[in-house]
Design a protein around this motif. Structure first.
Motif, mmCIF file in Angstrom:
data_model
loop_
_atom_site.group_PDB
_atom_site.id
_atom_site.type_symbol
_atom_site.label_atom_id
_atom_site.label_comp_id
_atom_site.label_asym_id
_atom_site.label_seq_id
_atom_site.Cartn_x
_atom_site.Cartn_y
_atom_site.Cartn_z
ATOM 1 N N GLY A 166 -34.228 -13.260 10.410
ATOM 2 C CA GLY A 166 -34.514 -12.057 12.018
ATOM 3 C C GLY A 166 -32.879 -12.156 12.887
ATOM 4 O O GLY A 166 -32.468 -13.107 12.865
ATOM 5 N N THR A 167 -34.300 -12.093 14.070
ATOM 6 C CA THR A 167 -33.064 -11.990 15.166
ATOM 7 C C THR A 167 -33.633 -12.840 16.483
ATOM 8 O O THR A 167 -35.381 -13.170 16.357
ATOM 9 C CB THR A 167 -32.577 -10.844 15.987
ATOM 10 O OG1 THR A 167 -33.095 -10.090 14.850
ATOM 11 C CG2 THR A 167 -31.851 -10.865 17.510
ATOM 12 N N TRP A 168 -33.127 -13.857 17.351
ATOM 13 C CA TRP A 168 -33.703 -14.592 18.154
ATOM 14 C C TRP A 168 -32.822 -14.413 19.321
ATOM 15 O O TRP A 168 -31.498 -13.856 18.689
ATOM 16 C CB TRP A 168 -34.012 -15.863 18.086
ATOM 17 C CG TRP A 168 -33.153 -16.699 18.066
ATOM 18 C CD1 TRP A 168 -32.351 -17.146 17.000
ATOM 19 C CD2 TRP A 168 -32.475 -17.406 19.414
ATOM 20 N NE1 TRP A 168 -31.151 -18.605 17.277
ATOM 21 C CE2 TRP A 168 -31.455 -18.145 18.641
ATOM 22 C CE3 TRP A 168 -32.394 -17.556 20.937
ATOM 23 C CZ2 TRP A 168 -30.566 -19.014 18.718
ATOM 24 C CZ3 TRP A 168 -31.746 -18.346 21.303
ATOM 25 C CH2 TRP A 168 -30.934 -19.003 20.617
ATOM 26 N N ALA A 169 -33.392 -14.325 20.621
ATOM 27 C CA ALA A 169 -33.333 -13.699 21.617
ATOM 28 C C ALA A 169 -33.659 -14.642 23.229
ATOM 29 O O ALA A 169 -34.520 -14.633 22.800
ATOM 30 C CB ALA A 169 -33.365 -11.737 22.559
ATOM 31 N N GLY A 188 -28.078 -26.976 10.905
ATOM 32 C CA GLY A 188 -27.537 -25.963 10.409
ATOM 33 C C GLY A 188 -27.661 -24.616 10.302
ATOM 34 O O GLY A 188 -26.868 -24.119 9.207
ATOM 35 N N ALA A 189 -27.258 -24.125 11.040
ATOM 36 C CA ALA A 189 -27.128 -22.751 10.829
ATOM 37 C C ALA A 189 -25.725 -22.283 11.182
ATOM 38 O O ALA A 189 -24.791 -23.189 11.348
ATOM 39 C CB ALA A 189 -27.400 -22.049 12.698
ATOM 40 N N PRO A 190 -25.641 -20.799 10.452
ATOM 41 C CA PRO A 190 -23.588 -21.244 9.797
ATOM 42 C C PRO A 190 -23.152 -20.785 11.148
ATOM 43 O O PRO A 190 -23.352 -19.543 11.710
ATOM 44 C CB PRO A 190 -23.959 -19.672 8.863
ATOM 45 C CG PRO A 190 -25.322 -19.387 8.970
ATOM 46 C CD PRO A 190 -26.782 -20.058 9.839
ATOM 47 N N ALA A 191 -22.157 -21.385 10.831
ATOM 48 C CA ALA A 191 -21.373 -20.801 12.505
ATOM 49 C C ALA A 191 -20.471 -19.854 12.098
ATOM 50 O O ALA A 191 -20.119 -19.128 13.174
ATOM 51 C CB ALA A 191 -19.603 -22.243 12.536
ATOM 52 N N ASP A 192 -20.568 -19.210 10.926
ATOM 53 C CA ASP A 192 -20.116 -17.435 10.993
ATOM 54 C C ASP A 192 -20.881 -16.546 11.306
ATOM 55 O O ASP A 192 -20.714 -15.796 11.190
ATOM 56 C CB ASP A 192 -19.195 -17.186 9.935
ATOM 57 C CG ASP A 192 -19.520 -17.259 8.937
ATOM 58 O OD1 ASP A 192 -20.879 -18.072 8.961
ATOM 59 O OD2 ASP A 192 -19.549 -17.269 8.177
ATOM 60 N N GLY A 193 -21.798 -16.936 11.272
ATOM 61 C CA GLY A 193 -23.721 -16.438 11.855
ATOM 62 C C GLY A 193 -23.461 -15.420 13.110
ATOM 63 O O GLY A 193 -22.316 -15.391 13.606
ATOM 64 N N GLY A 194 -24.133 -13.954 12.861
ATOM 65 C CA GLY A 194 -23.233 -12.994 14.485
ATOM 66 C C GLY A 194 -24.129 -13.399 15.426
ATOM 67 O O GLY A 194 -25.548 -14.517 15.412
ATOM 68 N N ALA A 195 -23.246 -13.376 16.853
ATOM 69 C CA ALA A 195 -24.240 -13.895 18.032
ATOM 70 C C ALA A 195 -23.464 -13.154 19.262
ATOM 71 O O ALA A 195 -22.367 -12.654 18.888
ATOM 72 C CB ALA A 195 -23.521 -15.616 18.560
ATOM 73 N N ALA A 196 -24.160 -12.865 19.795
ATOM 74 C CA ALA A 196 -23.257 -11.663 21.184
ATOM 75 C C ALA A 196 -24.003 -12.844 22.512
ATOM 76 O O ALA A 196 -25.269 -13.029 22.416
ATOM 77 C CB ALA A 196 -23.550 -10.860 21.002
ATOM 78 N N LEU A 230 -27.871 -12.374 28.617
ATOM 79 C CA LEU A 230 -28.433 -12.328 27.101
ATOM 80 C C LEU A 230 -28.111 -12.825 26.014
ATOM 81 O O LEU A 230 -26.514 -12.374 26.092
ATOM 82 C CB LEU A 230 -29.088 -11.402 26.810
ATOM 83 C CG LEU A 230 -30.127 -10.778 25.213
ATOM 84 C CD1 LEU A 230 -31.379 -11.656 26.098
ATOM 85 C CD2 LEU A 230 -29.997 -9.682 25.121
ATOM 86 N N LEU A 231 -28.568 -14.358 25.594
ATOM 87 C CA LEU A 231 -28.257 -14.436 24.428
ATOM 88 C C LEU A 231 -28.595 -14.249 23.276
ATOM 89 O O LEU A 231 -29.290 -14.003 23.195
ATOM 90 C CB LEU A 231 -27.806 -15.704 24.356
ATOM 91 C CG LEU A 231 -27.560 -16.650 22.641
ATOM 92 C CD1 LEU A 231 -26.065 -16.561 22.747
ATOM 93 C CD2 LEU A 231 -27.591 -18.618 22.679
ATOM 94 N N VAL A 232 -28.242 -13.090 22.297
ATOM 95 C CA VAL A 232 -28.511 -12.751 20.713
ATOM 96 C C VAL A 232 -27.799 -13.780 19.623
ATOM 97 O O VAL A 232 -26.719 -13.030 19.356
ATOM 98 C CB VAL A 232 -28.481 -11.303 21.240
ATOM 99 C CG1 VAL A 232 -29.475 -10.569 19.524
ATOM 100 C CG2 VAL A 232 -29.010 -10.035 22.230
ATOM 101 N N VAL A 233 -28.711 -13.892 18.575
ATOM 102 C CA VAL A 233 -27.805 -14.460 17.765
ATOM 103 C C VAL A 233 -29.010 -13.579 16.278
ATOM 104 O O VAL A 233 -30.245 -13.551 16.278
ATOM 105 C CB VAL A 233 -28.571 -15.744 17.222
ATOM 106 C CG1 VAL A 233 -28.154 -16.829 16.087
ATOM 107 C CG2 VAL A 233 -27.669 -15.914 18.244
#
Length: 511
Positions: A166-169, A188-196, A230-233
């Motif tokens: 899901g998403t966390w902010a 263990g989070a994938p380095a290529d996972g989306g973030a902004a 704001l960090l969104v992952v």
């Protein structure tokens, strides 16, 4: 009517003052006292001009500071005031709103909560990132970050976050962003996972950096962000490429100075802000009552004797109509008179009052007003009422008198120049000197003159020649040229809309 001796804890949203709810705007307009967080300051535009304003500062780090603030709010309410406690974001989302409300409850002070747009929700939406999406997981997690002011890594279950579908902010202090991203990767989070990362959310200076967890980690480890962001992952961040809108507007990030009085500036401010501009209101002058405040009532007592009413500004219309409304008569008293409006905004103000001008001229000092109304018949022995501000000392009355008219010259209000040593004037001067102003707008010749007085006649032309100057019409442009401005632009149509169109055209071509 809002009851007296009451506190309203109002969420101001994440920065854009237009995100304050309709209920919040209503209460701010009624409040006697506004106690506001520094981050919520933009929303003060909705406060009553004469309201007492008290800066609460940053979120209190100590219990004693929070208690002192809460006691201040309670005492103001006990004194019979309507108190607006204006808080950044939403009062109940990672804020002290609940603590302040509990204090008021214990003190038996009536209160209400007015929700606001939470910072994470509003900022994400303005950056083009939906915090939830049907194919991007069923979970949304909001994490407390820099709201507590302690600058520490959030105490959360990092392994669970790393596995989150899901998403966390989190509104994260810049120095903690690389540590948070590293914690995700370590668990263990994938380095290529989306973030902004989104800086200055919902404001004209907003900046968004979207990519991957690994990419942002590498970038922020070398140079941590200087402020909070704001960090969104989550995979929702990849939708920004398709859903961004706020930073795509034609004037996004442009700093534009307007020189209209605050009473008249709202329409222009709204238009520019809706196009993404950062508006700076130059404090060139303020309105004041006329030296003879009873003159307008004397004119109204015999208003049906006039053949022509000439309004030379929108504020002149407003003052005239206000005086008419407080007396025993209404607009039907104007039924026999023809009406002339000088300027498009003057005509619009008359139309809003239900009066359609018989003659509208584009600018004060442009086409001869006497010629314009003279085409409707001889002016000999015609009674004419001129309603104007004190600074428009034209020869109109003399011109009309020379044609045989019986003229009454009514000064509806005065304009007082703003002090050149005010903080707002000094800030404006510094922005012009630093070259951080993209455009300056003028809607009448007087504004040009007052602007020069505000920042200094000697340097006014030099500073204005470093930026784009846009005027509402040729008469105003001529005043700018006389000041020394080399190439002022002129709106194609002499209206606020025409001025904005010219601005958009000039600034988008310059990019």
């Amino acid at each position: 009517m809002t009851p007296r001796g009451r506190v309203f804890i109002i969420g101001a949203g994440p920065g854009d003052p237009r995100l304050v709810t309709a209920r919040g705007v209503q209460l701010l307009a009624e409040a006697d006292v506004v106690v506001y967080d520094r981050a919520a300051e933009p929303a003060l535009r909705w406060a009553r001009p004469d309201a007492e304003r008290i800066l609460a500062g940053a979120p209190a780090e100590r219990e004693t500071a929070q208690d002192a603030l809460s006691m201040l709010v309670a005492e103001k309410a006990r004194d019979g005031h309507v108190v607006a406690r204006l808080k950044w974001g939403d009062p109940y989302v990672f804020d002290s709103g609940a603590k302040e409300a509990l204090f008021l409850h214990e003190q038996q002070v009536p209160f209400e909560i007015v929700p606001g747009v939470p910072a994470a929700v509003g900022t994400a939406a303005y950056s083009g990132i939906p915090l939830t999406y049907p194919e991007a997981g069923d979970t949304l997690v909001l994490i407390r970050g820099s709201e507590d002011g302690l600058g520490r890594l959030p105490d959360v279950d990092w392994p669970a976050l790393a596995e989150l579908q899901g998403t966390w902010a989190c509104l994260a202090a810049g120095s903690l962003v690389p540590a948070m991203l590293q914690a995700l990767v370590d668990h263990g989070a994938p380095a290529d996972g989306g973030a902004a990362l989104v800086f200055h959310g919902t404001q004209p200076a907003q900046q968004t950096v979207a990519g991957t967890i690994g990419g942002l980690l590498a970038a922020t480890s070398v140079e941590p962000p200087p402020g909070a962001a704001l960090l969104v992952v989550g995979e929702v961040t990849r939708l920004r490429e398709y859903l961004r809108w706020y930073d795509e507007r034609p004037l996004f990030g442009r700093r534009i100075v307007i020189t209209r009085s605050q009473e008249q500036a709202r329409e222009l401010v709204d238009m520019l802000e809706s196009l993404g501009a950062q508006v700076v209101q130059a404090p060139t002058f303020r309105l004041a009552p006329p030296e003879d405040p009873e003159a307008i009532d004397r004119a109204l007592s015999s208003v049906d004797d006039y053949r022509w009413l000439i309004f030379q500004s929108a504020n002149a219309v407003a003052r005239f109509m206000t005086a008419l409304a407080r007396g025993p008569r209404d607009v039907r008293a104007l039924g026999r008179a023809a009406v002339c409006a000088v300027g498009a905004s003057t005509a619009e103000r008359l139309l809003a009052a239900g009066i359609k001008p018989d003659v509208t001229l584009p600018e004060s000092g442009g086409e001869s007003i006497a010629d314009a109304i003279g085409t409707n018949g001889s002016l000999s022995a015609t009674r004419v009422l001129i309603v104007r501000p004190d600074h428009l000392r034209s020869t109109l009355g003399e011109d009309l008198s020379a044609r045989g008219a019986a003229v009454t010259d009514l000064v509806a209000y005065r304009t007082e120049p703003a002090p050149a040593d005010s903080p707002a004037a000094q800030a404006l001067y510094a922005m012009l000197l630093d070259g951080t102003v993209d455009a300056v707008t003028f809607t009448n010749p007087t504004a040009v003159q007052r602007f020069a007085s505000l920042i200094g006649h000697e340097q006014a032309a030099d500073l204005l020649n470093t930026t784009t100057v846009v005027t509402i019409g040729p008469v105003t442009a001529r005043a700018a040229i006389e000041l020394g401005v080399r190439q002022p632009l002129v709106a194609d149509t002499y209206t606020v809309e025409g001025l904005v169109r010219k601005l958009v055209d000039a600034l988008t071509r310059a990019t």
